[in-house]
Design a protein around this motif. Structure first.
Motif, PDB file in Angstrom:
ATOM      1  N   GLN A   1       0.839  -1.202  -0.038  1.00 23.95           N
ATOM      2  CA  GLN A   1      -0.045  -0.031   0.028  1.00 23.95           C
ATOM      3  C   GLN A   1       0.917   1.176  -0.113  1.00 23.95           C
ATOM      4  O   GLN A   1       0.702   2.096  -0.682  1.00 23.95           O
ATOM      5  CB  GLN A   1      -0.944  -0.190   1.105  1.00 23.95           C
ATOM      6  CG  GLN A   1      -1.826   1.142   1.288  1.00 23.95           C
ATOM      7  CD  GLN A   1      -2.614   1.093   2.374  1.00 23.95           C
ATOM      8  OE1 GLN A   1      -2.857   0.258   3.195  1.00 23.95           O
ATOM      9  NE2 GLN A   1      -3.550   2.270   2.556  1.00 23.95           N
ATOM     10  N   ASP A   2       1.880   1.362   0.722  1.00 20.58           N
ATOM     11  CA  ASP A   2       2.786   2.415   0.964  1.00 20.58           C
ATOM     12  C   ASP A   2       3.539   2.741  -0.430  1.00 20.58           C
ATOM     13  O   ASP A   2       3.903   3.722  -0.951  1.00 20.58           O
ATOM     14  CB  ASP A   2       3.868   2.165   2.144  1.00 20.58           C
ATOM     15  CG  ASP A   2       3.103   2.497   3.481  1.00 20.58           C
ATOM     16  OD1 ASP A   2       2.046   2.837   3.534  1.00 20.58           O
ATOM     17  OD2 ASP A   2       3.902   2.089   4.299  1.00 20.58           O
ATOM     18  N   ALA A   3       3.779   1.508  -1.062  1.00 20.03           N
ATOM     19  CA  ALA A   3       4.485   1.401  -2.319  1.00 20.03           C
ATOM     20  C   ALA A   3       3.816   1.861  -3.402  1.00 20.03           C
ATOM     21  O   ALA A   3       4.250   2.933  -4.012  1.00 20.03           O
ATOM     22  CB  ALA A   3       5.227   0.174  -2.683  1.00 20.03           C
ATOM     23  N   VAL A   4       2.510   1.713  -3.571  1.00 17.96           N
ATOM     24  CA  VAL A   4       1.635   2.245  -4.655  1.00 17.96           C
ATOM     25  C   VAL A   4       1.385   3.804  -4.518  1.00 17.96           C
ATOM     26  O   VAL A   4       1.291   4.450  -5.241  1.00 17.96           O
ATOM     27  CB  VAL A   4       0.223   1.309  -4.567  1.00 17.96           C
ATOM     28  CG1 VAL A   4      -0.707   2.128  -5.393  1.00 17.96           C
ATOM     29  CG2 VAL A   4       0.557   0.128  -4.847  1.00 17.96           C
ATOM     30  N   GLU A   5       1.153   3.997  -3.134  1.00 17.77           N
ATOM     31  CA  GLU A   5       1.007   5.492  -2.827  1.00 17.77           C
ATOM     32  C   GLU A   5       2.304   6.331  -3.215  1.00 17.77           C
ATOM     33  O   GLU A   5       2.147   7.357  -3.751  1.00 17.77           O
ATOM     34  CB  GLU A   5       0.499   5.676  -1.384  1.00 17.77           C
ATOM     35  CG  GLU A   5      -0.787   5.154  -1.004  1.00 17.77           C
ATOM     36  CD  GLU A   5      -0.798   5.315   0.773  1.00 17.77           C
ATOM     37  OE1 GLU A   5      -0.034   5.692   1.265  1.00 17.77           O
ATOM     38  OE2 GLU A   5      -2.138   4.998   0.952  1.00 17.77           O
ATOM     39  N   LEU A   6       3.427   5.630  -2.864  1.00 15.15           N
ATOM     40  CA  LEU A   6       4.588   6.523  -3.323  1.00 15.15           C
ATOM     41  C   LEU A   6       4.586   6.566  -4.855  1.00 15.15           C
ATOM     42  O   LEU A   6       5.286   7.600  -5.366  1.00 15.15           O
ATOM     43  CB  LEU A   6       5.814   5.573  -2.741  1.00 15.15           C
ATOM     44  CG  LEU A   6       7.270   6.042  -3.322  1.00 15.15           C
ATOM     45  CD1 LEU A   6       7.417   7.545  -2.773  1.00 15.15           C
ATOM     46  CD2 LEU A   6       8.315   5.109  -2.841  1.00 15.15           C
ATOM     47  N   ILE A   7       4.572   5.557  -5.646  1.00 14.52           N
ATOM     48  CA  ILE A   7       4.527   5.371  -6.967  1.00 14.52           C
ATOM     49  C   ILE A   7       3.499   6.576  -7.562  1.00 14.52           C
ATOM     50  O   ILE A   7       3.933   7.444  -8.428  1.00 14.52           O
ATOM     51  CB  ILE A   7       4.043   3.996  -7.711  1.00 14.52           C
ATOM     52  CG1 ILE A   7       5.123   3.151  -7.533  1.00 14.52           C
ATOM     53  CG2 ILE A   7       3.900   3.949  -9.018  1.00 14.52           C
ATOM     54  CD1 ILE A   7       4.676   1.857  -7.647  1.00 14.52           C
ATOM     55  N   LYS A   8       2.294   6.724  -6.851  1.00 12.62           N
ATOM     56  CA  LYS A   8       1.046   7.394  -7.469  1.00 12.62           C
ATOM     57  C   LYS A   8       1.674   9.092  -7.300  1.00 12.62           C
ATOM     58  O   LYS A   8       1.593   9.818  -7.925  1.00 12.62           O
ATOM     59  CB  LYS A   8      -0.017   7.366  -6.941  1.00 12.62           C
ATOM     60  CG  LYS A   8      -0.880   6.190  -7.379  1.00 12.62           C
ATOM     61  CD  LYS A   8      -1.997   5.987  -6.582  1.00 12.62           C
ATOM     62  CE  LYS A   8      -2.952   4.470  -7.322  1.00 12.62           C
ATOM     63  NZ  LYS A   8      -4.069   4.420  -6.194  1.00 12.62           N
ATOM     64  N   ARG A   9       2.363   9.109  -5.940  1.00 11.35           N
ATOM     65  CA  ARG A   9       2.900  10.629  -5.801  1.00 11.35           C
ATOM     66  C   ARG A   9       3.911  11.005  -6.644  1.00 11.35           C
ATOM     67  O   ARG A   9       3.936  12.255  -7.065  1.00 11.35           O
ATOM     68  CB  ARG A   9       3.321  10.566  -4.279  1.00 11.35           C
ATOM     69  CG  ARG A   9       3.870  11.974  -3.856  1.00 11.35           C
ATOM     70  CD  ARG A   9       4.308  12.138  -2.322  1.00 11.35           C
ATOM     71  NE  ARG A   9       5.442  11.158  -2.084  1.00 11.35           N
ATOM     72  CZ  ARG A   9       6.520  11.780  -2.473  1.00 11.35           C
ATOM     73  NH1 ARG A   9       6.972  12.854  -2.690  1.00 11.35           N
ATOM     74  NH2 ARG A   9       7.601  10.755  -2.057  1.00 11.35           N
ATOM     75  N   LEU A  10       4.783  10.143  -7.028  1.00  7.32           N
ATOM     76  CA  LEU A  10       5.992  10.316  -7.870  1.00  7.32           C
ATOM     77  C   LEU A  10       5.583  10.505  -9.460  1.00  7.32           C
ATOM     78  O   LEU A  10       5.916  11.660  -9.985  1.00  7.32           O
ATOM     79  CB  LEU A  10       7.115   9.406  -7.924  1.00  7.32           C
ATOM     80  CG  LEU A  10       7.748   9.312  -6.551  1.00  7.32           C
ATOM     81  CD1 LEU A  10       8.588   8.038  -6.452  1.00  7.32           C
ATOM     82  CD2 LEU A  10       8.288  10.419  -5.955  1.00  7.32           C
TER      83      LEU A  10
END
Length: 324
Positions: free
Chosen positions: A62-71
């Motif tokens: 979940q944290d990785a997906v949120e990071l990808i979306k933010r970048l």
């Protein structure tokens, strides 16, 4: 990267006998392989890692997906509100994110060590090629390319604090040759921080925090650039970044001779190699160099690969494979 290519690569992402767990206990006493498959950066993506806690795996994904979306919100050329789109539109942006500054600085460094073969300021060329081969022949091709060349050059991007500006009107940047690798490295850093030392990330380029739990390598299938369907080779991958570039990725006309990988010095599509694969210490370097090497001689590729301790696989236009 198109879906067919992703599916081919994914088939070789794990060794035989490793399987996806469904409905396992919250915590196991042994390391198991967990797999997430989803959609990121405009294509199918996956994260595979060894762990012993399904809930912790779900949390880190979940944290990785949120990071990808933010970048992606920073670097996407398809989002008119992204930082890169706003910079290209106005020629300047204040209060740029630390990641935007970091990516531009990394791009400028890649331009330096490749003597300009990698350059993110080639976006005006992409815009022109797209218009021209879509049917807008209102300007002479050679004349237009010559007019664009003065807009190319990473030294014309200026950073002052958190402000980024272009030296000349009409300049624009593309992160397509480096952003996937950069985002991959950010995800790898997150996984490392959480203690996942045996993980493989595929979000357009490959990155690994380490080999599989038993020490065996991840097995990565390389697309055949001549048919873009079959697997030309399988590479053992332990740690770092792996990226492949080829003109077949985006072509502007049927012959495939005019495509999205440009030689910044000439403004023309590169034609020396059918594909270039780079294995490097990090995915950012692998991504940028697989693009840069497409426009470089083998002697220059050897010089840079030795400098950054990278391995390079070149597929020549006649099908010969050369490792450097």
């Amino acid at each position: 990267m198109d879906q067919t290519r992703r599916d081919i690569f994914k088939a070789f992402g794990v060794t035989m006998g490793v399987f996806l767990l469904h409905g396992c206990d919250r915590k196991s006493t042994t390391q198991e392989l967990f797999i997430w498959e989803g959609y990121a950066l405009g294509a199918d993506s996956s994260i595979q890692l060894y762990g012993n806690d399904k809930f912790e795996f779900d949390a880190v994904i979940q944290d990785a997906v949120e990071l990808i979306k933010r970048l992606e919100k920073i670097f996407s050329l398809y989002d008119p509100t992204s930082e890169i789109s706003r910079l290209n539109e106005a020629g300047k942006i204040d209060h740029a994110s630390p990641e935007m500054i970091d990516l531009i600085n990394a791009s400028k460094e890649m331009s330096r060590i490749t003597k300009g073969a990698f350059d993110i300021t080639v976006q005006p060329l992409w815009n022109f090629y797209d218009r021209y081969f879509a049917g807008d022949r209102s300007s002479d091709f050679d004349v237009e390319v010559s007019n664009i060349l003065p807009l190319i050059g990473s030294d014309k991007i200026h950073i002052e604090g958190s402000s980024v500006s272009f030296e000349r009107k009409g300049m624009a940047i593309s992160s397509n040759g480096i952003a996937q690798g950069y985002i991959t490295d950010q995800v790898l850093s997150l996984l490392n921080d959480r203690g996942y030392n045996h993980a493989l990330v595929d979000i357009g380029e490959y990155g690994a925090t380490g080999a599989q739990y038993d020490g065996s390598p991840w097995r990565i299938g390389l697309l055949d650039p001549f048919d873009q369907i079959s697997v030309a080779d399988v590479v053992d991958f332990h740690k770092g970044g792996l990226a492949t570039s080829g003109g077949y990725g985006t072509v502007f006309e049927d012959s495939g001779e005019n495509h999205h990988i440009f030689n910044p010095a000439t403004g023309l599509s590169t034609r020396s190699y059918a594909s270039v694969t780079v294995l490097a210490d990090d995915a950012t370097t692998a991504d940028a160099l697989s693009t840069a090497f497409s426009a470089m001689t083998m002697d220059d590729i050897k010089r840079v690969s030795e400098l950054v301790h990278a391995k390079v696989r070149l597929t020549m236009r006649d099908g010969e494979v050369v490792w450097i």
